[in-house]
Design a protein around this motif. Structure first.
Motif, PDB file in Angstrom:
ATOM      1  N   PRO A   1       0.796  -1.213   0.000  1.00 35.82           N
ATOM      2  CA  PRO A   1       0.000   0.000   0.000  1.00 35.82           C
ATOM      3  C   PRO A   1       0.836   1.274   0.000  1.00 35.82           C
TER       4      PRO A   1
ATOM      5  N   ASP B   1      -7.021  -2.888   1.488  1.00 36.41           N
ATOM      6  CA  ASP B   1      -5.863  -2.242   0.850  1.00 36.41           C
ATOM      7  C   ASP B   1      -5.971  -2.290  -0.671  1.00 36.41           C
TER       8      ASP B   1
ATOM      9  N   SER C   1      -6.639  -0.617  -4.443  1.00 41.67           N
ATOM     10  CA  SER C   1      -6.467   0.649  -5.145  1.00 41.67           C
ATOM     11  C   SER C   1      -6.461   0.399  -6.647  1.00 41.67           C
TER      12      SER C   1
ATOM     13  N   THR D   1      -6.708   8.304  -8.861  1.00 42.88           N
ATOM     14  CA  THR D   1      -6.376   7.042  -8.203  1.00 42.88           C
ATOM     15  C   THR D   1      -7.258   6.914  -6.976  1.00 42.88           C
TER      16      THR D   1
ATOM     17  N   ASP E   1      -8.053   4.728  -3.482  1.00 41.96           N
ATOM     18  CA  ASP E   1      -7.613   3.787  -2.458  1.00 41.96           C
ATOM     19  C   ASP E   1      -8.828   3.481  -1.590  1.00 41.96           C
TER      20      ASP E   1
ATOM     21  N   ASN F   1     -10.577   0.921   1.547  1.00 39.37           N
ATOM     22  CA  ASN F   1     -10.612  -0.074   2.622  1.00 39.37           C
ATOM     23  C   ASN F   1     -12.024  -0.058   3.171  1.00 39.37           C
TER      24      ASN F   1
END
Length: 186
Positions: free
Chosen positions: A69, A140, A142, A165, A167, A169
């Motif tokens: 990550p 985690d 992405s 981008t 990310d 969780n």
């Protein structure tokens, strides 16, 4: 477990006698529904992945081992590129990595012959229906949304513009279906 075996032995003769083959004529008169119900747990490049920017070495592609990550390497994850039309542009999901799990994704065909403000009756064809799973879990995970002029980074003249981008969780709850309509004449 012993109780289960006793029940199985008692009902086994009934099950065996109730199953019998159907003739072709009998099968012609049977209708039903088809489809696929999927559950999955997919991990992409948890411990690194191939780097194609360095090209093949004597042992194949070089291997990137720091794709966790916080990695700044832009070539750690998987790539999906979809041609957006005859003009040649590509919509890209790039650097896909992390853990994705889901339960209840369905795949089937469905006939559209009504609805859609009257267009369904005119269309009167089958579509591919993807039933979204109730819940997606991310760990985690992405990916980068981008556009490019080529499908692969190794193609001559490749240029890509990263849009954003993401990310993730946690979990996402989904509802609904995605319909994929065929193009061209039936």
């Amino acid at each position: 477990m012993t109780r289960f075996l006793q029940l199985f032995v008692i009902f086994m003769p009934t099950l065996a006698w109730s199953l019998e083959p159907l003739s072709a004529t009998e099968l012609d008169n049977i209708t039903g529904q088809g489809g696929v119900y999927l559950s999955g747990d997919l991990t992409i490049n948890e411990h690194g992945g191939p780097l194609n920017s360095d090209g093949p070495s004597a042992n194949g592609y070089n291997w990137q081992t720091s794709c966790g990550p916080g990695s700044s390497d832009s070539r750690c994850g998987a790539r999906i590129a979809v041609n957006t039309g005859d003009g040649g542009g590509w919509l890209v999901l790039d650097n896909i990595r992390g853990r994705f799990s889901f339960e209840g994704l369905t795949l089937k065909t469905r006939k559209i012959n009504a609805g859609f403000e009257g267009d369904g009756a005119t269309f009167n064809r089958d579509v591919f229906e993807i039933g979204l799973p109730n819940k997606l879990d991310y760990d985690d995970a992405s990916f980068t949304i981008a556009n490019s002029n080529q499908a692969r980074p190794t193609d001559i003249g490749f240029q890509q513009t990263d849009v954003m981008t993401i990310d993730v969780n946690g979990a996402a709850n989904l509802q609904g279906n995605l319909l994929i309509f065929p193009t061209g004449t039936p």
